[in-house]
Scaffold this motif. Structure first.
Motif, mmCIF file in Angstrom:
data_model
loop_
_atom_site.group_PDB
_atom_site.id
_atom_site.type_symbol
_atom_site.label_atom_id
_atom_site.label_comp_id
_atom_site.label_asym_id
_atom_site.label_seq_id
_atom_site.Cartn_x
_atom_site.Cartn_y
_atom_site.Cartn_z
ATOM 1 N N PRO A 2 -17.688 35.529 8.005
ATOM 2 C CA PRO A 2 -17.351 36.616 8.929
ATOM 3 C C PRO A 2 -16.040 36.346 9.690
ATOM 4 O O PRO A 2 -15.707 35.208 9.995
ATOM 5 N N VAL A 11 -23.388 33.532 10.826
ATOM 6 C CA VAL A 11 -24.244 33.738 9.653
ATOM 7 C C VAL A 11 -25.659 33.267 9.943
ATOM 8 O O VAL A 11 -26.634 34.011 9.764
ATOM 9 N N ASP A 46 -25.882 41.909 12.359
ATOM 10 C CA ASP A 46 -24.694 42.463 11.731
ATOM 11 C C ASP A 46 -25.075 42.904 10.320
ATOM 12 O O ASP A 46 -25.606 42.113 9.539
ATOM 13 N N ASN A 80 -27.520 35.110 12.796
ATOM 14 C CA ASN A 80 -28.108 36.360 12.311
ATOM 15 C C ASN A 80 -29.336 36.089 11.461
ATOM 16 O O ASN A 80 -30.307 36.860 11.491
ATOM 17 N N ILE A 94 -23.679 40.815 7.340
ATOM 18 C CA ILE A 94 -24.278 39.479 7.257
ATOM 19 C C ILE A 94 -25.715 39.578 6.769
ATOM 20 O O ILE A 94 -26.148 38.806 5.903
#
Length: 254
Positions: free
Chosen positions: A252, A212, A237, A215, A240
Protein backbone atom coordinates in the motif's frame (compact mmCIF):
# COMPACT_ATOMS: atom_id res chain seq x y z
CA UNK A 1 -68.49 2.47 20.91
CA UNK A 2 -67.69 4.58 17.82
CA UNK A 3 -65.73 7.13 19.88
CA UNK A 4 -63.86 4.34 21.67
CA UNK A 5 -62.92 2.67 18.38
CA UNK A 6 -61.67 5.94 16.91
CA UNK A 7 -59.63 6.61 20.01
CA UNK A 8 -58.09 3.16 19.80
CA UNK A 9 -57.27 3.67 16.12
CA UNK A 10 -55.73 7.05 16.88
CA UNK A 11 -53.61 5.68 19.68
CA UNK A 12 -52.44 2.80 17.50
CA UNK A 13 -51.46 5.22 14.74
CA UNK A 14 -49.62 7.42 17.24
CA UNK A 15 -47.73 4.43 18.61
CA UNK A 16 -46.61 3.22 15.20
CA UNK A 17 -45.54 6.67 14.02
CA UNK A 18 -43.92 7.77 17.27
CA UNK A 19 -40.15 8.37 16.96
CA UNK A 20 -39.73 6.90 20.43
CA UNK A 21 -41.16 3.58 19.28
CA UNK A 22 -38.90 3.39 16.23
CA UNK A 23 -35.62 4.49 17.81
CA UNK A 24 -33.25 1.63 18.47
CA UNK A 25 -30.87 1.98 21.39
CA UNK A 26 -27.28 2.35 20.20
CA UNK A 27 -24.56 0.31 21.86
CA UNK A 28 -21.40 1.98 23.09
CA UNK A 29 -18.61 2.14 20.51
CA UNK A 30 -15.56 -0.04 21.13
CA UNK A 31 -12.23 1.13 22.47
CA UNK A 32 -9.35 -1.09 21.38
CA UNK A 33 -6.22 -1.27 23.53
CA UNK A 34 -3.37 -3.26 21.99
CA UNK A 35 -0.98 -5.16 24.26
CA UNK A 36 1.99 -6.97 22.78
CA UNK A 37 5.59 -7.04 21.67
CA UNK A 38 7.32 -5.28 18.77
CA UNK A 39 5.18 -7.09 16.20
CA UNK A 40 2.23 -5.12 17.60
CA UNK A 41 4.08 -1.94 18.58
CA UNK A 42 4.56 1.31 16.71
CA UNK A 43 7.62 1.32 14.47
CA UNK A 44 7.50 -2.28 13.31
CA UNK A 45 4.21 -3.95 14.13
CA UNK A 46 0.64 -4.25 12.86
CA UNK A 47 -0.96 -2.18 15.62
CA UNK A 48 -0.99 1.25 14.03
CA UNK A 49 -2.23 -0.24 10.78
CA UNK A 50 -5.13 -1.78 12.66
CA UNK A 51 -6.01 1.54 14.28
CA UNK A 52 -6.51 3.08 10.82
CA UNK A 53 -9.52 0.80 10.32
CA UNK A 54 -11.49 2.22 13.27
CA UNK A 55 -14.63 4.18 12.35
CA UNK A 56 -17.97 5.22 13.83
CA UNK A 57 -16.60 6.71 17.03
CA UNK A 58 -14.37 3.76 17.93
CA UNK A 59 -11.04 4.67 19.51
CA UNK A 60 -7.81 2.82 20.14
CA UNK A 61 -4.32 3.00 21.61
CA UNK A 62 -1.28 0.91 20.72
CA UNK A 63 0.51 -0.08 23.96
CA UNK A 64 2.84 -2.55 22.22
CA UNK A 65 6.42 -2.55 23.53
CA UNK A 66 9.55 -3.67 21.73
CA UNK A 67 11.13 -6.76 23.25
CA UNK A 68 8.23 -7.42 25.60
CA UNK A 69 7.26 -10.78 27.06
CA UNK A 70 4.15 -11.67 29.04
CA UNK A 71 6.25 -10.96 32.14
CA UNK A 72 8.28 -7.86 31.24
CA UNK A 73 5.15 -6.16 29.87
CA UNK A 74 3.71 -6.41 33.37
CA UNK A 75 6.83 -5.70 35.43
CA UNK A 76 7.77 -2.72 33.26
CA UNK A 77 4.43 -0.98 33.83
CA UNK A 78 2.89 -1.30 30.37
CA UNK A 79 0.18 -3.65 31.54
CA UNK A 80 -0.83 -1.23 34.30
CA UNK A 81 -1.34 1.42 31.64
CA UNK A 82 -3.55 -0.94 29.63
CA UNK A 83 -5.75 -1.77 32.62
CA UNK A 84 -5.95 1.91 33.57
CA UNK A 85 -7.16 2.70 30.04
CA UNK A 86 -9.83 0.00 30.30
CA UNK A 87 -11.12 1.36 33.61
CA UNK A 88 -11.04 4.97 32.39
CA UNK A 89 -13.06 4.25 29.24
CA UNK A 90 -15.50 1.57 30.38
CA UNK A 91 -18.25 4.14 30.95
CA UNK A 92 -18.34 5.64 27.46
CA UNK A 93 -16.97 2.70 25.45
CA UNK A 94 -16.84 -1.07 25.42
CA UNK A 95 -13.12 -1.77 25.93
CA UNK A 96 -11.41 -4.61 24.05
CA UNK A 97 -7.81 -5.60 24.72
CA UNK A 98 -5.84 -7.53 22.12
CA UNK A 99 -3.09 -9.61 23.73
CA UNK A 100 -0.31 -10.89 21.46
CA UNK A 101 2.94 -12.28 22.82
CA UNK A 102 5.26 -15.15 21.96
CA UNK A 103 8.16 -13.86 19.87
CA UNK A 104 10.22 -13.04 22.94
CA UNK A 105 8.64 -15.45 25.42
CA UNK A 106 10.01 -18.35 23.36
CA UNK A 107 13.63 -17.21 23.74
CA UNK A 108 15.60 -19.47 26.07
CA UNK A 109 17.17 -16.58 27.96
CA UNK A 110 13.73 -15.32 29.03
CA UNK A 111 13.19 -18.56 30.98
CA UNK A 112 9.45 -18.66 30.31
CA UNK A 113 8.18 -22.21 29.83
CA UNK A 114 5.22 -22.93 27.57
CA UNK A 115 3.16 -23.79 30.66
CA UNK A 116 4.08 -20.45 32.27
CA UNK A 117 3.37 -18.61 29.02
CA UNK A 118 -0.09 -20.19 28.92
CA UNK A 119 -0.74 -19.28 32.55
CA UNK A 120 0.42 -15.70 31.97
CA UNK A 121 -1.93 -15.27 29.01
CA UNK A 122 -4.88 -16.55 31.00
CA UNK A 123 -4.06 -14.20 33.86
CA UNK A 124 -3.81 -11.17 31.57
CA UNK A 125 -7.13 -12.00 29.90
CA UNK A 126 -8.85 -12.51 33.24
CA UNK A 127 -7.54 -9.17 34.49
CA UNK A 128 -9.07 -7.46 31.47
CA UNK A 129 -12.43 -9.03 32.26
CA UNK A 130 -12.16 -8.03 35.93
CA UNK A 131 -11.47 -4.42 34.88
CA UNK A 132 -14.63 -4.36 32.75
CA UNK A 133 -13.12 -5.08 29.35
CA UNK A 134 -13.18 -7.93 26.85
CA UNK A 135 -9.93 -9.75 26.02
CA UNK A 136 -9.00 -10.94 22.53
CA UNK A 137 -6.05 -13.31 22.52
CA UNK A 138 -3.99 -13.13 19.34
CA UNK A 139 -1.55 -15.75 18.07
CA UNK A 140 1.81 -14.30 17.03
CA UNK A 141 2.32 -12.71 13.64
CA UNK A 142 4.40 -15.08 11.53
CA UNK A 143 8.03 -14.37 10.87
CA UNK A 144 8.87 -14.19 7.16
CA UNK A 145 11.42 -17.01 7.19
CA UNK A 146 11.10 -19.44 4.29
CA UNK A 147 12.39 -22.95 3.78
CA UNK A 148 12.01 -24.66 0.40
CA UNK A 149 9.66 -21.89 -0.70
CA UNK A 150 7.25 -22.00 2.26
CA UNK A 151 7.13 -20.28 5.63
CA UNK A 152 9.01 -22.06 8.38
CA UNK A 153 6.62 -22.38 11.36
CA UNK A 154 8.85 -21.40 14.29
CA UNK A 155 6.24 -20.28 16.82
CA UNK A 156 4.29 -23.53 17.00
CA UNK A 157 4.32 -23.99 20.77
CA UNK A 158 3.39 -20.39 21.49
CA UNK A 159 0.53 -20.55 18.99
CA UNK A 160 -0.81 -23.75 20.55
CA UNK A 161 -0.51 -22.21 24.01
CA UNK A 162 -2.43 -19.08 22.99
CA UNK A 163 -5.27 -21.10 21.47
CA UNK A 164 -5.34 -23.39 24.52
CA UNK A 165 -5.42 -20.46 26.94
CA UNK A 166 -8.35 -18.91 25.08
CA UNK A 167 -10.25 -22.20 25.07
CA UNK A 168 -9.70 -22.77 28.79
CA UNK A 169 -11.08 -19.38 29.85
CA UNK A 170 -13.53 -19.02 26.94
CA UNK A 171 -11.88 -15.86 25.66
CA UNK A 172 -12.22 -14.48 22.16
CA UNK A 173 -9.22 -15.41 20.04
CA UNK A 174 -7.92 -14.78 16.52
CA UNK A 175 -5.31 -16.93 14.79
CA UNK A 176 -3.14 -14.25 13.21
CA UNK A 177 -0.27 -16.72 12.92
CA UNK A 178 -2.24 -19.04 10.64
CA UNK A 179 -3.70 -16.17 8.59
CA UNK A 180 -0.35 -14.43 8.12
CA UNK A 181 1.40 -17.70 7.20
CA UNK A 182 -1.29 -18.43 4.61
CA UNK A 183 -0.91 -15.02 3.03
CA UNK A 184 2.90 -15.08 3.09
CA UNK A 185 2.95 -18.52 1.47
CA UNK A 186 0.61 -17.22 -1.23
CA UNK A 187 2.69 -14.15 -2.13
CA UNK A 188 6.08 -15.90 -1.94
CA UNK A 189 9.46 -15.06 -0.46
CA UNK A 190 10.54 -12.40 -2.95
CA UNK A 191 7.45 -10.30 -2.34
CA UNK A 192 7.49 -10.95 1.41
CA UNK A 193 10.99 -9.52 1.81
CA UNK A 194 9.65 -6.10 0.74
CA UNK A 195 7.77 -6.09 4.05
CA UNK A 196 11.03 -6.26 6.05
CA UNK A 197 11.61 -3.16 8.16
CA UNK A 198 15.32 -3.47 7.39
CA UNK A 199 17.31 -5.76 5.14
CA UNK A 200 17.30 -9.24 6.65
CA UNK A 201 14.71 -8.35 9.33
CA UNK A 202 12.02 -10.96 8.75
CA UNK A 203 10.15 -10.12 11.97
CA UNK A 204 9.34 -6.41 11.90
CA UNK A 205 7.16 -4.59 9.39
CA UNK A 206 7.48 -1.49 7.25
CA UNK A 207 4.60 1.00 7.71
CA UNK A 208 3.05 -0.29 4.47
CA UNK A 209 3.25 -3.89 5.68
CA UNK A 210 1.80 -2.76 9.00
CA UNK A 211 -1.26 -1.60 7.08
CA UNK A 212 -1.57 -4.98 5.39
CA UNK A 213 -1.43 -7.00 8.58
CA UNK A 214 -3.37 -4.41 10.59
CA UNK A 215 -6.20 -4.81 8.11
CA UNK A 216 -5.81 -8.56 8.41
CA UNK A 217 -6.32 -8.27 12.17
CA UNK A 218 -9.44 -6.15 11.61
CA UNK A 219 -10.84 -8.83 9.32
CA UNK A 220 -10.07 -11.61 11.78
CA UNK A 221 -11.70 -9.72 14.65
CA UNK A 222 -14.77 -9.02 12.49
CA UNK A 223 -15.13 -12.76 11.95
CA UNK A 224 -14.39 -13.73 15.57
CA UNK A 225 -16.80 -14.33 18.43
CA UNK A 226 -16.85 -10.57 19.17
CA UNK A 227 -17.39 -9.72 15.50
CA UNK A 228 -21.13 -9.06 15.68
CA UNK A 229 -20.54 -6.36 18.31
CA UNK A 230 -17.61 -4.59 16.62
CA UNK A 231 -17.53 -5.23 12.88
CA UNK A 232 -19.50 -2.07 12.06
CA UNK A 233 -16.68 -0.11 13.70
CA UNK A 234 -13.94 -1.77 11.62
CA UNK A 235 -13.57 -0.56 8.04
CA UNK A 236 -10.91 -2.47 6.14
CA UNK A 237 -9.24 -0.89 3.14
CA UNK A 238 -11.04 -2.53 0.23
CA UNK A 239 -7.92 -3.14 -1.87
CA UNK A 240 -6.01 -4.67 1.05
CA UNK A 241 -8.97 -6.81 2.05
CA UNK A 242 -9.28 -8.11 -1.52
CA UNK A 243 -5.55 -8.81 -1.79
CA UNK A 244 -5.55 -10.80 1.45
CA UNK A 245 -8.63 -12.76 0.40
CA UNK A 246 -7.12 -13.67 -2.97
CA UNK A 247 -3.55 -14.19 -1.75
CA UNK A 248 -2.32 -11.38 -4.00
CA UNK A 249 0.74 -9.30 -3.15
CA UNK A 250 0.06 -5.68 -2.23
CA UNK A 251 2.30 -2.87 -1.03
CA UNK A 252 0.00 0.00 0.00
CA UNK A 253 0.95 3.62 -0.57
CA UNK A 254 1.51 5.47 2.69
Amino acid sequence: MRVSLLCQMGLAALATSSPVASVKKQSKPPAFFLAGDSTTASGGGWGNGFLTTLVGGAIGTNFGHNGATTESFVSGGDWGNVIAAVKKNVGAYTPYVTIQFGHNDQKAEKNISVAKFTSNLKSLAQQVTAAGGKPILVTSLSRRKYSAGVIKPDLVEQVKATLAAAAEIKSAVIDLNAASMKYLNAIGETNATTYDLAAGDSTHLTPAAGLVFGNMVAGLISNSSVGPAVKNYLNQDASIEAAIASGTYIFPNI
